[in-house]
Write an enzyme that holds these catalytic residues in place. Structure first.
Site, mmCIF file in Angstrom:
data_model
loop_
_atom_site.group_PDB
_atom_site.id
_atom_site.type_symbol
_atom_site.label_atom_id
_atom_site.label_comp_id
_atom_site.label_asym_id
_atom_site.label_seq_id
_atom_site.Cartn_x
_atom_site.Cartn_y
_atom_site.Cartn_z
ATOM 1 N N CYS A 158 0.819 -1.229 0.000
ATOM 2 C CA CYS A 158 0.000 0.000 0.000
ATOM 3 C C CYS A 158 0.846 1.269 0.000
ATOM 4 C CB CYS A 158 -0.946 0.005 1.197
ATOM 5 S SG CYS A 158 -2.128 -1.345 1.150
ATOM 6 N N HIS A 166 -3.083 7.654 1.921
ATOM 7 C CA HIS A 166 -3.506 6.323 1.476
ATOM 8 C C HIS A 166 -4.908 6.097 2.028
ATOM 9 C CE1 HIS A 166 -3.846 2.161 0.716
ATOM 10 N NE2 HIS A 166 -3.606 1.766 1.948
ATOM 11 N N ASN A 193 -9.976 0.251 -0.134
ATOM 12 C CA ASN A 193 -8.514 0.298 -0.131
ATOM 13 C C ASN A 193 -8.006 -0.311 -1.439
ATOM 14 O OD1 ASN A 193 -5.774 -0.058 0.258
ATOM 15 N ND2 ASN A 193 -5.963 -0.874 2.334
HETATM 16 C C1 LIG Z 1 -10.002 -4.176 9.792
HETATM 17 C C2 LIG Z 1 -10.621 -3.130 10.699
HETATM 18 C C3 LIG Z 1 -11.619 -2.297 9.946
HETATM 19 C C4 LIG Z 1 -11.341 -3.860 11.820
HETATM 20 O O1 LIG Z 1 -11.821 -2.940 12.762
HETATM 21 P P1 LIG Z 1 -11.546 -3.151 14.317
HETATM 22 O O2 LIG Z 1 -12.302 -2.119 15.024
HETATM 23 O O3 LIG Z 1 -10.052 -3.166 14.502
HETATM 24 O O4 LIG Z 1 -12.169 -4.516 14.575
HETATM 25 P P2 LIG Z 1 -11.474 -5.885 15.082
HETATM 26 O O5 LIG Z 1 -10.527 -6.415 14.053
HETATM 27 O O6 LIG Z 1 -10.914 -5.647 16.457
HETATM 28 O O7 LIG Z 1 -12.729 -6.801 15.148
HETATM 29 C C5 LIG Z 1 -13.817 -6.503 15.983
HETATM 30 C C6 LIG Z 1 -14.921 -7.503 15.714
HETATM 31 O O8 LIG Z 1 -15.519 -7.242 14.442
HETATM 32 C C7 LIG Z 1 -15.600 -8.457 13.710
HETATM 33 N N1 LIG Z 1 -15.536 -8.177 12.275
HETATM 34 C C8 LIG Z 1 -14.460 -8.143 11.476
HETATM 35 N N2 LIG Z 1 -14.832 -7.879 10.231
HETATM 36 C C9 LIG Z 1 -16.175 -7.744 10.239
HETATM 37 C C10 LIG Z 1 -17.134 -7.469 9.253
HETATM 38 N N3 LIG Z 1 -16.794 -7.253 7.968
HETATM 39 N N4 LIG Z 1 -18.426 -7.372 9.622
HETATM 40 C C11 LIG Z 1 -18.800 -7.558 10.884
HETATM 41 N N5 LIG Z 1 -17.920 -7.837 11.867
HETATM 42 C C12 LIG Z 1 -16.636 -7.917 11.537
HETATM 43 C C13 LIG Z 1 -14.405 -9.251 14.201
HETATM 44 O O9 LIG Z 1 -14.600 -10.623 13.935
HETATM 45 C C14 LIG Z 1 -14.424 -8.935 15.665
HETATM 46 O O10 LIG Z 1 -15.377 -9.743 16.286
HETATM 47 P P3 LIG Z 1 -15.058 -10.439 17.707
HETATM 48 O O11 LIG Z 1 -14.822 -9.289 18.637
HETATM 49 O O12 LIG Z 1 -16.294 -11.211 17.947
HETATM 50 O O13 LIG Z 1 -13.837 -11.258 17.459
HETATM 51 C C15 LIG Z 1 -9.533 -2.242 11.309
HETATM 52 O O14 LIG Z 1 -8.745 -2.975 12.187
HETATM 53 C C16 LIG Z 1 -8.657 -1.660 10.281
HETATM 54 O O15 LIG Z 1 -9.079 -0.913 9.428
HETATM 55 N N6 LIG Z 1 -7.348 -1.929 10.378
HETATM 56 C C17 LIG Z 1 -6.392 -1.402 9.471
HETATM 57 C C18 LIG Z 1 -6.502 -2.188 8.244
HETATM 58 C C19 LIG Z 1 -5.835 -1.512 7.132
HETATM 59 O O16 LIG Z 1 -6.090 -0.368 6.883
HETATM 60 N N7 LIG Z 1 -5.025 -2.274 6.458
HETATM 61 C C20 LIG Z 1 -4.412 -1.891 5.310
HETATM 62 C C21 LIG Z 1 -3.278 -1.016 5.602
HETATM 63 S S1 LIG Z 1 -2.563 -0.766 4.097
#
Ligand SMILES: CC(C)(COP(=O)(O)OP(=O)(O)OC[C@H]1O[C@@H](n2cnc3c(N)ncnc32)[C@H](O)[C@@H]1OP(=O)(O)O)[C@@H](O)C(=O)NCCC(=O)NCCS
Length: 323
Positions: free
Chosen positions: A114, A250, A280
């Site tokens: 990314c 980004h 993304n």
């Molecule tokens: C991926 C992201 C959106 C998840 O949000 P978060 O607030 O961190 O959520 P978590 O990963 O802690 O998950 C929380 C809960 O939501 C659930 N969950 C994950 N994806 C889900 C979806 N699409 N729909 C519903 N629930 C979802 C998880 O399973 C978890 O459930 P649990 O608590 O029962 O285990 C976030 O972590 C994020 O954006 N991270 C950066 C990712 C990124 O930008 N990557 C690329 C960089 S280049």
């Protein structure tokens, strides 16, 4: 006189197929509200069969050439930032070179996931400043839909496909921060974090593989590292956050974008945001945002921009440029 790599043209390409969040509700335990609230994403584009990374990259490059009023013969080099080249090799860049009908110069890919477009811009800048090239087409293009595990709701709802291109040209400046063009760059990586975001396939497995991510861990690193790299690049350029007209981040997650802007002390009115429409798109996200921001009339000649990105590796960096 100081040589500067100045933006001469910008363009983008998005596949026709738009997929709203609701479409994932049919196959996954997820919903539009969760995706919007946690990521800011509302829809994304997915490439059709045969619509490859090099195809989209070529279309974006053609749009940038048209906008610049230049022809393929005017280019010296093509750099494509991508992690989803059509084949293991040759590079997507040489495929674009062939598609554009360019029979001189050189072309190669940059792979920093990314953060790829920031790394590619920095490479192009170095080549222009060292006299190796006068005009470089810098493209970010990705088909992340081809490396999604469609059963993994924590990743497959976040990514999209697309391409953006920026044409850089060597021009004389005065060596001050009032010059147009790239004013500074800052690149970083830390391979100790390689397991936070990776694809579980490649030549060692004989498969293409799927994207795997510890989203909350990546999130933890993102805001801090993005604000730090942007600050370093701004200092190197001899400007401060107050001088910035547009942050072009980004586009991974609206909460990361907001958190980074806040850390930089900049209001969201100064941030180009496209994540709601594109998801993304990895290395394509910044050139897409630059092109869309320019087309919307947000980014104008003379504006001071800072771009920042982080991705798998981890790799992260920033570029300060005057449009
Ligand atoms: C991926 C992201 C959106 C998840 O949000 P978060 O607030 O961190 O959520 P978590 O990963 O802690 O998950 C929380 C809960 O939501 C659930 N969950 C994950 N994806 C889900 C979806 N699409 N729909 C519903 N629930 C979802 C998880 O399973 C978890 O459930 P649990 O608590 O029962 O285990 C976030 O972590 C994020 O954006 N991270 C950066 C990712 C990124 O930008 N990557 C690329 C960089 S280049």
């Amino acid at each position: 006189m100081t040589l500067r790599a100045v933006v001469k043209g910008v363009g983008h390409y998005l596949p026709e197929r738009v997929v709203p969040n609701a479409e994932f509700e049919k196959t996954l335990d997820t919903n539009d509200e969760w995706i919007r609230a946690r990521s800011g994403i509302e829809r994304r584009h997915f490439a059709a069969e045969g619509e490859t990374t090099s195809y989209m990259a070529t279309a974006a490059a053609q749009a940038a050439l048209t906008q610049a009023g230049l022809a393929v013969d005017d280019l010296d080099a093509i750099i494509v930032a991508t992690s989803t080249a059509d084949l293991t090799f040759p590079s997507a860049a040489t495929m674009v070179q062939a598609e554009l009908g360019m029979t001189h110069g050189f072309a190669f890919d940059v792979q920093a996931v990314c953060a790829g477009f920031v790394f590619a811009l920095s490479n192009a800048n170095a080549m222009i400043l060292s006299g190796q090239a006068k005009r470089v087409m810098v493209i970010g293009a990705e088909t992340f839909s081809r490396i999604m595990d469609w059963t993994d709701r924590s990743t497959c709802v976040l990514f999209g496909d697309g391409a953006g291109a920026v044409l850089l040209e060597a021009q004389e400046g005065h060596g001050t921060s009032d010059d147009r063009g790239i004013l500074s760059t800052d690149l970083n990586s830390d391979g100790r974090h390689k397991d936070l975001l990776y694809v579980d396939g490649g030549v060692s497995t004989g498969t293409t593989g799927y994207l795997r991510m510890q989203g909350n861990q990546v999130f933890r690193h993102a805001v801090e590292k993005l604000a730090a790299t942007a600050t370093t690049a701004l200092e190197r350029a001899g400007v401060t956050a107050k001088d910035v007209d547009w942050v072009v981040p980004h586009q991974a997650n609206i909460r990361i974008i907001q958190g980074t802007a806040k850390k930089l002390g900049l209001p969201m009115e100064n941030v180009v945001v496209t994540v709601q429409d594109h998801g993304n798109t990895s290395a394509a996200s910044i050139p897409l945002a630059l092109s869309v921001g320019h087309a919307r009339g947000q980014i104008k000649e003379g504006d001071l921009l800072v771009t920042e990105a982080i991705g798998g590796g981890l790799a992260w960096g920033a570029v300060v440029l005057r449009w």
